[in-house]
Scaffold this active site. Structure first.
Site, PDB file in Angstrom:
ATOM      1  N   LYS A 177      54.086  55.324  20.111  1.00  0.00           N
ATOM      2  CA  LYS A 177      54.865  56.566  20.179  1.00  0.00           C
ATOM      3  C   LYS A 177      54.168  57.652  20.984  1.00  0.00           C
ATOM      4  O   LYS A 177      54.751  58.257  21.881  1.00  0.00           O
ATOM      5  CB  LYS A 177      55.156  57.080  18.760  1.00  0.00           C
ATOM      6  N   ASP A 222      66.693  69.101  17.146  1.00  0.00           N
ATOM      7  CA  ASP A 222      65.548  68.714  17.985  1.00  0.00           C
ATOM      8  C   ASP A 222      65.991  67.747  19.065  1.00  0.00           C
ATOM      9  O   ASP A 222      66.803  66.838  18.815  1.00  0.00           O
ATOM     10  CB  ASP A 222      64.472  68.062  17.107  1.00  0.00           C
ATOM     11  N   ASP A 279      61.618  72.579  22.693  1.00  0.00           N
ATOM     12  CA  ASP A 279      62.847  71.789  22.720  1.00  0.00           C
ATOM     13  C   ASP A 279      63.431  71.584  21.322  1.00  0.00           C
ATOM     14  O   ASP A 279      64.191  70.649  21.095  1.00  0.00           O
ATOM     15  CB  ASP A 279      62.598  70.437  23.372  1.00  0.00           C
TER      16      ASP A 279
END
Length: 1293
Positions: free
Chosen positions: A1050, A981, A1209
């Site tokens: 985050k 990742d 991704d």
């Protein structure tokens, strides 16, 4: 003014007491204009007395009955008594008939009113007597009409000097005022004759229709010859219609070709809304014409074209494509005369024939074996207009038969003509793809693990599925006991569905007949669209839609769109089947499998697209998807048929004894925000019946299910993925066409990178992880487990509080209870939605348990790839991913087991800040927990349940357990995908674009011993700012002490790169703070507002280069949209992109059950939405870069022989191949960002949006100058060395 009785009184208006013969109407369709109708003041008893008096005057019982009914049921409903205008009467004496009919309940009536009422009664009696005579004339019975005396009137009036009626009225007596008796009799006789003529005409029509069932009584004659405006063309048209030898059609064609087109002067200055409506009408007409050709209604298409052409305003709607469509239809039939009519209309409308027009003419002449002179004249005219004959065979979409007809005509005029040679497949010259398509160098394309015969059998299974259009799957809901109630419910459903099938069939036929009559009037109705599918198939499609209707209902608009799309998809499958394309597909696919099968070889290595093209497969002409207005209108019509035709007994417990039927579906309205939305909801009794029956199957559309064979390779924007079902290369909002136009207009070679990537991703074979599926089903059929993403059944959802409130409850408490009720209802709806989603996913997984299957892919407008089947794929949640594994295994090799151990630790999320060696060591430490999780997942220590991704962790534990227990782990065949990742991939691309050293280090572009966590870094920077502000005395900064964590910031840090605003970021932080039970809730607003400012400030300092690029992209998009354009660009791989954000225009249409309205905001003809264009450009541009990186990685991995798939991704491959994939991933990232991406973007935007010629207006010159200046001011890059990315362990990890 007195009110008039607007509707005639018919004999059928009697509701009781017998009925009258058809001819026994009180009066004709029209009454004398000299009469007004006033409301009589009598009671029902008085009316009955008057009826009895009239009945006594009749000699025969038939007449007595007729008069009694007329008086008791008809005359009692008159607005007022009959009274000739301007003729006063005298008051009647009490106790007489006039007194019974005339006086009011009050004694205040004036003498003038009484006289009018009495005179009205006299006239009414004359009418009844005339009716008796008419009945006698018709020989209804032999009657004698006795003289009926009415109340005697005094010989002298009241002194007002007005004229008075006679004292006595007798049939035929002299002195009858103005001969009213005779006039009424004549009028009644005339009405009788009219009714007889109508009856005779109707009987003839019914007899003719019975002899010819296809005959439509209301059908108008279809027009063939148009009405023209040009006198010269009118002369040509007359020559065509006369059909004389002196004026043959070929000479008329030559004259028409030489006629200069008439110039049209149309006012194009329409508002945006009117433009949209105008365009929608044009789309409907063109779709109607094309559909008529497909269903064999060519004459109807010609009729509509002629009708619109002959009307001045309607002609403005017609385009050259519409004329060409009809010409191609006549050309296919060889109807030269009708084609010539259309050619004349083309010239008359001011158009110049194009290649399609001449292709139609040549095709028609080729089918008719026309003489050489006519063909030569046609070719000469083409040359004079600058059209090349060769382009007909290269640019015009023609099927094989049509090309042959055109070639036959051309060869007669030019025997030496040769077809243009098939062009060689273009080669992509992109620097980034040079190695992918290089012929030299090592190539080891992977092959499937299945032999040719197995793959061929799988192809035949998939072909049967797509021809059937639907797939019936066994439901994984817990089966119910076969009780008496269940069997009765299923039997009731079976009977009802048979009734609905018959009712839908009849309703569909009636609708088609009605729409056919409507089309004959010159309106583009839905008639030909309903003829595309057989009536039985259409009925089955409606029944399937009914079966899938949720218990809480579905929006009318959503159902309409779905039905319209399903109809088009089924039609496309049938069209390919009937045109012979299925047989051709079988031949070519069998050869194509030689490239993929494990037991076959091909002479040289090919990519799947290259091999398919080398087989010489010619792409047949593609039918464009129907415009959104057409799909919605057709779907609305089908939804209305479904609502109107489906009924159910009012008492399902005794359906056979219940004679009363009630609607099965109810149309209701509900508010969503400020919009009123129509919903179709099933009857609660039907919902209960379905729940009781608990049918064990779920039905899916064929395109919603993974494929049973490798998908077709993508070779163009039209061809690829499913065998027969149409699939878009670039998925977009319904009604969006500019993406498709961009793809069609760009060079074919420019799309090769995207086409080959999608093909490669779709060629990955999958299978179901059976052990994980069994565990999930065990929970699903019990009570669910929301903690493990297994939704609970509806019975487990807590019911809302429904106890009555005490009278002393305050307003605040009531408001809180309402909010609690709303939250409960929302939770219930969400649980239902999650349960249904899990049911679909698990049912498909169970259906495919022992199968190998494939997931065809397409992409969105930014180039990001997605699987086409929506319910079961690897882009789902943790549970969905755990259910999937590679069908083709690979030995672990020397390092594969180590990567499995690192992968299981990555999934737990426990060692994110630790190096790989520490993660591997941690896996060895918890090996007992890993093995216990694999052996006893539900009864052991359940270590796997504490993971961030529990189901994937469990699947990896099982794979590790199998590997370590084999004698040679390196030889173990692993099927589990291992993930790598990206570390905040959006910021990685920003840092690489700006060569930002500080930002690059934060997102692991810079090599380091331990992984960098940008979220923790931002949280630490925010904490520094908070401490400074707290020391300055900031109250909110002091309250936030101890609450600034990685979790709080985050989501905001992750989404800033994708365009989140401060408003959205504040909401994200507020949500995180609200989840903390010890945070003072009264500071939520101030704290979230403070933190979002500090997060943006920290990012500005840490990623200064990235923020400069983001600001440049935003400002460029703002100026471009301000000048009235949508932002466009081309990705480094050559994919054209345009942002589909435009101002919304509401489109309303439809009649019947509900008028539908929908927003059109993705049409390039609309003005851009400036806010969305500005805010969307930075994230969309970054998304296009990460998709480019993924495609480059996929293509190079395929060249290396690796199995590769991605979730944006996050890259997946076998454990043994992780090192190779990591190397390719880093190399391609460096190659991508070594290109001058921002400079090339700037050059493209300048050439695309900056005016080449000097604008006329000063404001335009200023805007153009500012835009050019901004686009050329590309942010300067920093000093970061991209080559260092190749050595970064945690770039992707």
């Amino acid at each position: 003014m007195p009110s008039r009785l607007r509707a005639p009184l018919h004999s059928g208006s009697c509701s009781s007491g017998g009925s009258l013969p058809a001819s026994a109407s009180l009066c004709g369709r029209r009454r004398p204009r000299s009469y007004n109708f006033r409301q009589p003041g009598r009671t029902h008893a008085q009316a009955r007395a008057a009826a009895a008096a009239a009945a006594a005057a009749a000699a025969a019982p038939e007449v007595s009955c007729a008069m009694a009914v007329l008086w008791g049921r008809g005359a009692a409903r008159f607005g007022r008594g009959l009274w000739p205008c301007g003729r006063p009467g005298l008051p009647a004496e009490e106790g007489t008939l006039g007194g019974l009919c005339g006086p009011r309940r009050s004694s205040s009536a004036s003498p003038r009113e009484d006289r009018r009422k009495d005179w009205g009664h006299v006239e009414l009696l004359e009418v009844l007597q005339a009716r008796v005579r008419q009945l006698q004339a018709e020989s209804v019975s032999e009657v004698t009409v006795n003289r009926v005396d009415v109340a005697r009137l005094p010989e002298h009036g009241s002194g007002d000097g007005g004229c008075q009626p006679p004292t006595k009225v007798q049939p035929g007596a002299q002195g009858t005022p103005s001969g009213l008796f005779v006039q009424w009799a004549k009028r009644l006789d005339k009405d009788k004759q009219i009714q007889q003529k109508r009856r005779q005409r109707l009987e003839k029509q019914l007899q003719k229709r019975a002899q010819n069932p296809g005959f439509s009584t209301d059908a108008k004659r279809l027009h063939v010859e148009p009405r023209l405006l040009s006198k010269q063309l009118t002369t040509c048209l007359q020559g065509c219609t006369q059909e004389v030898a002196e004026s043959p059609w070929e000479e008329q064609l030559a004259q028409v070709l030489q006629e200069a087109p008439r110039k049209l002067s149309l006012d194009k200055k329409l508002g945006q809304r009117l433009k949209t409506r105008f365009a929608n009408r044009q789309q409907k007409i063109l779709a109607f014409l094309k559909c008529c050709l497909l269903t064999g209604h060519q004459s109807l298409a010609h009729h509509l074209l002629v009708t619109h052409h002959s009307r001045g305003r309607s002609q403005e709607l017609l385009t050259l494509d519409m004329y060409n469509t009809v010409m191609l239809g006549w050309a296919q039939q060889g109807a030269f005369r009708e084609l010539l009519y259309v050619f004349i209309m083309v010239k008359d409308a001011g158009f110049s024939p194009d290649l399609v027009s001449y292709a139609a003419a040549l095709q028609c002449m080729g089918r008719q074996d026309q003489d050489v002179a006519t063909i030569k004249r046609c070719l000469e005219q083409m040359s004079q207009e600058g059209l090349k004959l060769q382009e007909i065979f290269t640019a015009v979409p023609l099927c094989k038969e049509e090309r042959a007809a055109v070639l036959r005509a051309v060869l007669k005029a030019k025997p030496t003509f040769k077809l243009p040679e098939r062009p060689l497949s273009p080669v992509n010259n992109s620097k980034l793809l040079r190695d992918v398509y290089a012929k030299d160098g090592p190539v080891s394309y992977p092959k499937l693990h299945l032999p040719l015969d197995t793959l061929w059998d799988l192809f035949k299974q998939q072909l049967r599925v797509e021809l059937a259009s639907t797939v019936c799957v066994k439901s994984v809901e817990k089966p119910v006991a076969q009780s008496k109630e269940v069997r009765r419910a299923r039997e009731t459903l079976k009977v009802l569905r048979l009734q609905w099938e018959k009712a839908l069939y009849e309703a569909l036929q009636e609708t088609k007949e009605r729409l056919e009559r409507e089309a004959h009037t010159g309106l583009p109705s839905m008639f030909p669209f309903l003829c595309l599918l057989g009536e039985q198939e259409m009925v089955q499609m409606l029944l399937q839609a009914l079966q899938a209707l949720p218990a809480q209902g579905e929006s009318f608009m959503g159902l309409a769109r779905d039905l319209g799309a399903r109809t088009f998809s089924r039609h496309e499958v049938q069209r390919q089947q009937f045109s012979g394309q299925v047989e051709a597909l079988k031949r070519h696919y069998r050869q194509y499998l030689h490239l993929l099968a494990a037991d076959t070889e091909v002479p040289e290595p090919y990519l799947p697209r290259q091999y398919w093209e080398a087989l010489g497969v010619s792409e047949p002409p593609q039918e464009q998807p129907w415009p959104l207005p057409v799909q919605v209108e057709l779907g609305r019509l089908l939804a209305e048929i479904l609502v109107q035709a489906t009924k159910m007994p009012s008492n399902l417990a005794k359906p056979r004894n219940s004679s009363r039927l009630v609607p099965l579906l109810y149309h209701v309205y509900s508010f969503r925000n400020v919009y009123q939305i129509g919903f179709l909801k099933p009857h609660p009794a039907y919902v209960q019946l379905l729940a009781t029956a608990a049918e064990p199957t779920v039905t899916f559309e064929a395109v919603d299910v993974p494929m049973l064979c490798p998908p077709l390779p993508w070779t163009s924007p039209h061809t690829g993925a499913f065998l027969l079902n149409p699939t878009k290369l670039m998925r977009a909002v319904d009604g969006t066409m500019h993406h498709q136009r961009l793809l069609e207009n760009c060079p074919p070679a420019a799309l090769h990178g995207a086409l080959d990537t999608l093909t490669q991703l779709g060629n990955c074979a999958w299978r179901v992880n059976g052990r994980v599926l069994d565990l999930v089903l065990e929970l699903f059929q019990d009570k669910g487990c929301p903690k493990l993403s297994v939704p609970a059944p509806p019975s487990e959802v807590a019911a809302p509080h429904e106890a009555p409130l005490p009278s002393s409850t305050g307003l605040v408490d009531k408001a809180e209870l309402r909010r609690e009720l709303a939250r409960s209802l929302k939770e219930s709806r969400e649980m239902h939605s999650l349960r249904a989603d899990a049911l679909y996913r698990l049912s498909l997984a169970d259906h495919l348990r022992n199968c190998v299957f494939w997931l065809p892919h397409n992409m969105d407008f930014r180039g990001r790839t997605y699987p086409c089947p929506p319910h079961f794929n690897h882009l789902g949640n943790d549970l969905a991913r755990a259910l999937l594994e590679f069908a083709q295994g690979c030995p672990l090799g020397p390092h594969g087991l180590d990567w499995l151990k690192i992968h299981v630790v990555n999934l737990t999320g426990l060692k994110k800040r630790e190096p790989l060696q520490v993660r591997h060591a941690f896996a060895e430490e918890v090996m007992d927990d890993i093995l216990d999780s694999a052996d006893n997942p539900m009864t052991g220590r359940k270590w796997w349940m504490g993971s961030e991704e529990p189901w994937q962790t469990l699947a990896c534990c099982m794979e590790i357990a199998k590997a370590v227990r084999t004698s040679d782990p390196a030889a173990y065949i692993s099927h589990l995908p291992v993930h790598q990742d990206g570390s905040c991939n959006g910021l990685q691309h920003y840092a690489a674009l700006g060569r930002d050293s500080v930002g690059a280090a934060s997102v692991n572009l810079e090599p380091s011993d331990v992984p960098q966590d940008v979220y923790s870094d931002v949280a630490a920077q925010v904490e520094v700012f908070r401490r400074q502000d707290a020391r300055r005395g900031s109250r909110v900064a002091q309250v936030l002490e101890g609450f600034v964590t990685r979790k709080v910031v985050k989501q905001t840090v992750m989404t800033v790169v994708y365009g989140v605003t401060r408003f959205g970021g504040r909401l994200q932080i507020e949500k995180r703070l609200r989840e903390m039970s010890d945070f003072p809730q009264e500071f939520l607003w101030d704290a979230s507002h403070y933190l979002v400012r500090q997060v943006f400030k920290s990012l500005q300092e840490m990623f200064s280069g990235s923020r400069a690029i983001q600001h440049w992209l935003t400002e460029s998009a703002r100026l471009i949209s301000h000048m009235g354009s949508a932002v466009e660009w081309v990705t480094p791989l050559g994919i054209p992109i345009i942002q589909p954000y435009h101002q919304e225009v509401k489109v309303k249409g439809g009649r019947g059950l509900q008028s539908v309205s929908y927003s059109v905001n993705a049409d390039s003809s609309l003005k851009p939405n400036k806010l969305k264009q500005r805010n969307g450009f930075p994230p969309n541009f970054i998304h296009s870069l990460d998709s480019t990186h993924m495609m480059l990685t996929a293509l190079h991995c395929y060249r290396e022989g690796l199995t590769f798939v991605s979730v944006h991704d996050c890259f997946w491959t076998h454990a043994a191949h992780v090192p190779i994939m990591n190397q390719v991933c880093r190399e391609q990232f460096v190659r991508l960002h070594s290109q001058p991406i921002l400079q090339e973007l700037s050059s493209f935007l300048v050439s695309r949006f900056c005016c080449s010629s000097r604008p006329q207006k000063l404001s335009q010159r200023l805007d153009d100058s500012k835009l050019r200046e901004t686009l050329l001011a590309v942010p300067k890059p920093g000093a970061f060395d991209l080559e260092r990315v190749k050595h970064s362990t945690f770039f992707f990890s």
